[in-house]
Design an enzyme around this catalytic site. Structure first.
Site, PDB file in Angstrom:
ATOM      1  N   HIS A   1       0.844  -1.198   0.000  1.00 29.19           N
ATOM      2  CA  HIS A   1       0.000   0.000   0.000  1.00 29.19           C
ATOM      3  C   HIS A   1       0.878   1.246   0.000  1.00 29.19           C
ATOM      4  CE1 HIS A   1      -4.019  -1.733   1.704  1.00 29.19           C
ATOM      5  NE2 HIS A   1      -3.421  -2.620   0.951  1.00 29.19           N
TER       6      HIS A   1
ATOM      7  N   THR B   1     -13.079  -2.819 -15.272  1.00 33.08           N
ATOM      8  CA  THR B   1     -13.873  -2.520 -16.464  1.00 33.08           C
ATOM      9  C   THR B   1     -14.739  -1.296 -16.205  1.00 33.08           C
ATOM     10  OG1 THR B   1     -15.744  -3.833 -15.699  1.00 33.08           O
ATOM     11  CG2 THR B   1     -14.071  -4.995 -16.977  1.00 33.08           C
TER      12      THR B   1
ATOM     13  N   TYR C   1      -8.411  -8.215  10.261  1.00 36.71           N
ATOM     14  CA  TYR C   1      -7.787  -8.314   8.935  1.00 36.71           C
ATOM     15  C   TYR C   1      -6.276  -8.154   9.079  1.00 36.71           C
ATOM     16  CZ  TYR C   1      -8.068  -7.895   3.801  1.00 36.71           C
ATOM     17  OH  TYR C   1      -7.975  -8.091   2.447  1.00 36.71           O
TER      18      TYR C   1
ATOM     19  N   LYS D   1      -8.412 -12.924   9.293  1.00 34.41           N
ATOM     20  CA  LYS D   1      -8.053 -13.165   7.897  1.00 34.41           C
ATOM     21  C   LYS D   1      -6.646 -12.655   7.679  1.00 34.41           C
ATOM     22  CE  LYS D   1      -8.900 -11.147   3.332  1.00 34.41           C
ATOM     23  NZ  LYS D   1      -9.930 -10.741   2.369  1.00 34.41           N
TER      24      LYS D   1
ATOM     25  N   LYS E   1      -3.952 -11.561   4.862  1.00 34.27           N
ATOM     26  CA  LYS E   1      -3.671 -11.255   3.461  1.00 34.27           C
ATOM     27  C   LYS E   1      -2.370 -11.947   3.080  1.00 34.27           C
ATOM     28  CE  LYS E   1      -5.345  -8.649   0.853  1.00 34.27           C
ATOM     29  NZ  LYS E   1      -6.369  -8.956  -0.168  1.00 34.27           N
TER      30      LYS E   1
ATOM     31  N   ASP F   1      -5.814 -15.305   2.190  1.00 35.52           N
ATOM     32  CA  ASP F   1      -6.177 -14.725   0.896  1.00 35.52           C
ATOM     33  C   ASP F   1      -4.941 -14.269   0.127  1.00 35.52           C
ATOM     34  OD1 ASP F   1      -7.174 -13.287  -1.256  1.00 35.52           O
ATOM     35  OD2 ASP F   1      -7.730 -11.543  -0.040  1.00 35.52           O
ATOM     36  N   PRO F   2      -4.425 -15.125  -0.769  1.00 34.72           N
ATOM     37  CA  PRO F   2      -3.242 -14.734  -1.546  1.00 34.72           C
ATOM     38  C   PRO F   2      -3.589 -13.954  -2.818  1.00 34.72           C
ATOM     39  CG  PRO F   2      -3.775 -17.005  -2.033  1.00 34.72           C
ATOM     40  CD  PRO F   2      -4.816 -16.535  -1.033  1.00 34.72           C
ATOM     41  N   ASN F   3      -4.842 -13.537  -2.970  1.00 38.59           N
ATOM     42  CA  ASN F   3      -5.256 -12.761  -4.155  1.00 38.59           C
ATOM     43  C   ASN F   3      -4.862 -13.424  -5.473  1.00 38.59           C
ATOM     44  OD1 ASN F   3      -4.923  -9.960  -2.159  1.00 38.59           O
ATOM     45  ND2 ASN F   3      -6.710 -10.205  -3.461  1.00 38.59           N
TER      46      ASN F   3
ATOM     47  N   GLU G   1      -9.422 -18.014   0.379  1.00 39.09           N
ATOM     48  CA  GLU G   1      -9.937 -16.937  -0.479  1.00 39.09           C
ATOM     49  C   GLU G   1      -9.056 -16.776  -1.711  1.00 39.09           C
ATOM     50  OE1 GLU G   1     -10.874 -13.418   1.797  1.00 39.09           O
ATOM     51  OE2 GLU G   1     -10.667 -12.168   0.013  1.00 39.09           O
TER      52      GLU G   1
ATOM     53  N   ASN H   1     -13.319 -12.485  -4.020  1.00 39.77           N
ATOM     54  CA  ASN H   1     -13.697 -11.148  -4.424  1.00 39.77           C
ATOM     55  C   ASN H   1     -12.946 -10.801  -5.702  1.00 39.77           C
ATOM     56  OD1 ASN H   1     -11.272 -10.876  -2.634  1.00 39.77           O
ATOM     57  ND2 ASN H   1     -11.313  -8.834  -3.548  1.00 39.77           N
TER      58      ASN H   1
ATOM     59  N   ASP I   1     -19.460  -6.761  -1.574  1.00 36.88           N
ATOM     60  CA  ASP I   1     -18.813  -5.479  -1.341  1.00 36.88           C
ATOM     61  C   ASP I   1     -19.729  -4.473  -2.017  1.00 36.88           C
ATOM     62  OD1 ASP I   1     -17.337  -3.086  -1.848  1.00 36.88           O
ATOM     63  OD2 ASP I   1     -15.456  -4.170  -1.541  1.00 36.88           O
TER      64      ASP I   1
ATOM     65  N   HIS J   1     -16.320  -8.435   1.694  1.00 38.08           N
ATOM     66  CA  HIS J   1     -14.984  -7.976   1.355  1.00 38.08           C
ATOM     67  C   HIS J   1     -14.786  -6.540   1.822  1.00 38.08           C
ATOM     68  CE1 HIS J   1     -12.450  -5.759  -1.650  1.00 38.08           C
ATOM     69  NE2 HIS J   1     -11.617  -6.731  -1.344  1.00 38.08           N
ATOM     70  N   SER J   2     -13.537  -6.166   1.995  1.00 42.04           N
ATOM     71  CA  SER J   2     -13.231  -4.774   2.305  1.00 42.04           C
ATOM     72  C   SER J   2     -11.952  -4.372   1.605  1.00 42.04           C
ATOM     73  CB  SER J   2     -13.048  -4.607   3.817  1.00 42.04           C
ATOM     74  OG  SER J   2     -12.168  -3.533   4.094  1.00 42.04           O
ATOM     75  N   ASN J   3     -11.974  -3.163   1.106  1.00 39.45           N
ATOM     76  CA  ASN J   3     -10.769  -2.507   0.653  1.00 39.45           C
ATOM     77  C   ASN J   3     -10.514  -1.373   1.640  1.00 39.45           C
ATOM     78  OD1 ASN J   3      -8.680  -1.878  -1.246  1.00 39.45           O
ATOM     79  ND2 ASN J   3      -9.994  -2.829  -2.771  1.00 39.45           N
TER      80      ASN J   3
ATOM     81  N   HIS K   1     -10.877  -3.233   6.582  1.00 38.73           N
ATOM     82  CA  HIS K   1      -9.556  -2.625   6.741  1.00 38.73           C
ATOM     83  C   HIS K   1      -9.557  -1.544   7.809  1.00 38.73           C
ATOM     84  CE1 HIS K   1      -8.567  -4.397   2.849  1.00 38.73           C
ATOM     85  NE2 HIS K   1      -7.368  -3.867   2.852  1.00 38.73           N
TER      86      HIS K   1
ATOM     87  N   ARG L   1      -4.135   4.823  -6.667  1.00 38.43           N
ATOM     88  CA  ARG L   1      -3.470   3.812  -5.867  1.00 38.43           C
ATOM     89  C   ARG L   1      -2.687   2.909  -6.800  1.00 38.43           C
ATOM     90  NH1 ARG L   1      -6.199  -0.841  -1.937  1.00 38.43           N
ATOM     91  NH2 ARG L   1      -4.461  -2.279  -2.148  1.00 38.43           N
TER      92      ARG L   1
END
Lengths: 429, 429
Positions: free
Chosen positions: B30, B109, B154, B198, B200, B228-230, B253, B276, B300, B327-329, B356, B408
């Protein structure tokens, strides 16, 4: 500006009997009088709200239990109504009737009973909430996306009159052949401006019903037509009808029963199939959509459990690319107002809605709706935009007490004319 | 009681920069400051409402266009917002980014941009409407079905501080190994009472992350854990991790990217998979559900287009037997309030929600939320139940002007520490 959330202080479920013409369907004929249930709520601020649903005995039992249970609850607690109905009603056994004699809505289960009753309480809550807040019901559902809702002319084969002496009469006359159906459609078109027509089929040999649709197509070229035999046909008959009517039909409604049968008809004809029988609960959706059994779901806020639940159904249909239309059973102006509000907020309701309303000569609202150009304006008055006619409710409730008719039974009604009549097993043809 | 429907007379979309700790993920880290967008609406009766969403350039463009377009419209016209955003924004070309560097939300998109912006206007509308009517937002969504909403702690791998001098600091210290992760979880547990965690992932070799989860399992026996390894893992790595962690995980996740990869991991492990990334729009649902690629959808309201759209998603999940989590950002208290309201009305939100929020030391509301026993009470105050701190917004907007950070970009942030860093192609392992 803070104020306490309105609470429900009184709730009633009033059974009424409304007159109904001798409309024919696959099971038999509508009775002279059919039960409905009028739900009224009153809040601690004095606002009232009204809803309408089925009035048959087993719906009424659930409605009475829920009427007791909602007292003291916040008027806005809509999401918990299904659970509350489940808790309050005595539903220890799930008496599944394989084929609902009162509504041609597939099997009758506890879940369907619950949801049909919940729908009336949800609508009444939204009506009272809207009146309290000064907002129309559609604004409580995210706002209308159209200003008028189109309806379809709902044609029925029918007798000129019921075979019993004490039955109500009307001046529509009989419609028992293609000419009669076209005459009926002409009056629907002249009086209300409906530009699409649905014929309730499953009454006569398929050839005769094919001829009726062909006659409609000739009399009203280019107007969308629908045919609904309520699952009365075998798969092979369905294939034959679909082939013969081809492009004349906007969609074919429940030609046969069951997800597998519908899927086969779809696969072999490519015809758009609509349903208010093989998909009437959320649980039936995944299999039916996976098998492409239905391409148009006929929503019905009574079936699905209210206006929010209708939105839920619409969201599922939107995601899965399945179209949405709207079903109707015999109903009065309270339900018609609810139908119009929810139809106005659902973007993907792409077809004209069904409504039995023109067949009902009675109503329980002070200013019954009038279809203009086949449509109703979406009301912007607070709540549903209707005012309950309490004298009318009292009179129709009095009739319910006097006549003792407790359940709709189209088979029994047909037996009055034909003592040998028994419940047809489907497919009839 | 009739009164005119409130109309929107003013709408603003204010970009702000909020400080963010050096939290690590599969793409990088981040940035010290991340953009958010605060949407404010004002009605003709003087009520105001607030919403919050992504503040990156291409969201902001849509938000500014929508801010102009909503003026003069009824406050209740929520259902038309998506269409209005589509019409008002200049989206003649759909610039699809295959992997969104700003949110780890799969591809970026136009539809996602639109919906994320719409969500803030819908939330602001509901806030203003609730304040106008004296009702909490949850009551405008059919009413809460729970009084408190549980959140999950988180956990992030993180550095003690950003590698740049002018960056904000905090006192959390580094967490770069199992011990560090457990220490972080302990503080989350002590300070906020979170009972599930959770982590990340996708930051280190899978073995190290497996060890971290194992250490959490040992330190907090019986508490639900998520990793959650995205999408950072190949299918074979996903299978290995799933096998090694087994029953320790409540769900896994986005172990890998894409519907087919997720479906394969599910089929070969039987493990609950959440996402997510591979299901973030309605269009992705049918294929993913048909292939059993996900068993838990992380809702979300920013992604899906608002609180009503989250209800829609919940309805689809309910019908298809797919579970729902949240989910959260990176977000502030406005979004946390919106998340809490919608989580309170969705019956089938069965898992603790992500947030978050504890990582953000700043806020734009006068009384920032405090998690107690890992949960937030659902507010019954009118609207969202938060009061916008306009001084804070002004200061953070001023920072946005001064610092010039417009988007970001976790990859670019990582490059500050490691000049050789480029956007990792997935799977990393």
């Amino acid at each position: 500006m803070s104020r306490p959330t309105p609470k429900i202080v009184k709730a009633t479920a009033t059974p009424i009997l409304i007159s109904d013409p001798p409309l024919l369907n696959v099971l038999g004929v509508h009775q002279p009088y059919t039960p409905r249930c009028i739900v009224e709520l009153e809040t601690d601020s004095g606002a009232t709200g009204v809803g309408e649903t089925y009035g048959d005995t087993d719906y009424l039992t659930v409605a009475n239990a829920l009427a007791s249970a909602v007292v003291g609850r916040p008027l806005t607690a809509l999401n918990g109504l299904r659970e509350l109905a489940h808790e309050s009603a005595d539903l220890s056994t799930d008496t599944v009737q394989e084929f609902d004699p009162a509504g041609l809505r597939g099997s009758r289960t506890n879940e369907k009973r619950l949801r049909s009753v919940v729908s009336a309480f949800e609508v009444a809550s939204l009506d009272a909430l809207g009146k309290t807040l000064g907002l129309p019901v559609h604004a409580l559902l995210g706002g209308k996306v159209r200003d008028r809702v189109e309806y379809s002319g709902y044609l029925f084969y029918r007798w000129a009159e019921h075979p019993t002496d004490d039955a109500p009469r009307d001046d529509w006359g009989a419609a028992l052949d293609p000419d009669g159906v076209v005459r009926q459609a002409q009056r629907f078109s002249d009086d209300y401006g409906f530009s699409s027509f649905k014929l309730k089929g499953g009454v006569f040999e398929p050839e005769q019903e094919i001829a009726a649709i062909a006659a409609l197509g000739k009399a009203f070229p280019g107007r969308p037509l629908r045919l609904d035999p309520n699952g009365g046909w075998s798969i092979s008959t369905s294939l034959r009808v679909a082939e013969e009517l081809g492009e004349l039909l906007e969609y074919l409604e429940d030609p046969t029963t069951g997800i597998n049968g519908m899927a086969e008809v779809r696969a072999r004809t490519g015809h758009l199939l609509a349903t208010n029988m093989c998909v009437t609960t959320f649980a039936e959706i995944p299999e039916a959509f996976a098998k492409d059994a239905v391409q148009v779901v006929l929503s019905d806020h009574h079936y699905w459990g209210g206006l929010q639940a209708t939105r839920d159904l619409a969201a599922i249909c939107r995601a899965y690319g399945v179209a949405l239309s709207m079903h109707s059973n015999t109903h009065l102006g309270v339900s018609l107002a609810a139908m119009t509000h929810v139809a106005s907020v659902v973007e993907n309701l792409e077809y004209a809605c069904d409504s039995h309303r023109p067949w009902q000569t009675e109503d329980v609202i002070t200013r019954p709706h009038t279809f203009v150009d086949g449509a109703l304006d979406v009301p912007d008055d607070p709540g549903l935009g209707v005012e309950l006619d309490r004298d009318a409710v009292a009179a129709l409730h009095d009739r319910w007490i006097r006549l003792g008719v407790r359940d709709r039974d189209d088979v029994a009604a047909m037996r009055k004319a034909d003592p040998t009549w028994t419940q047809p097993s489907l497919p009839r043809w």
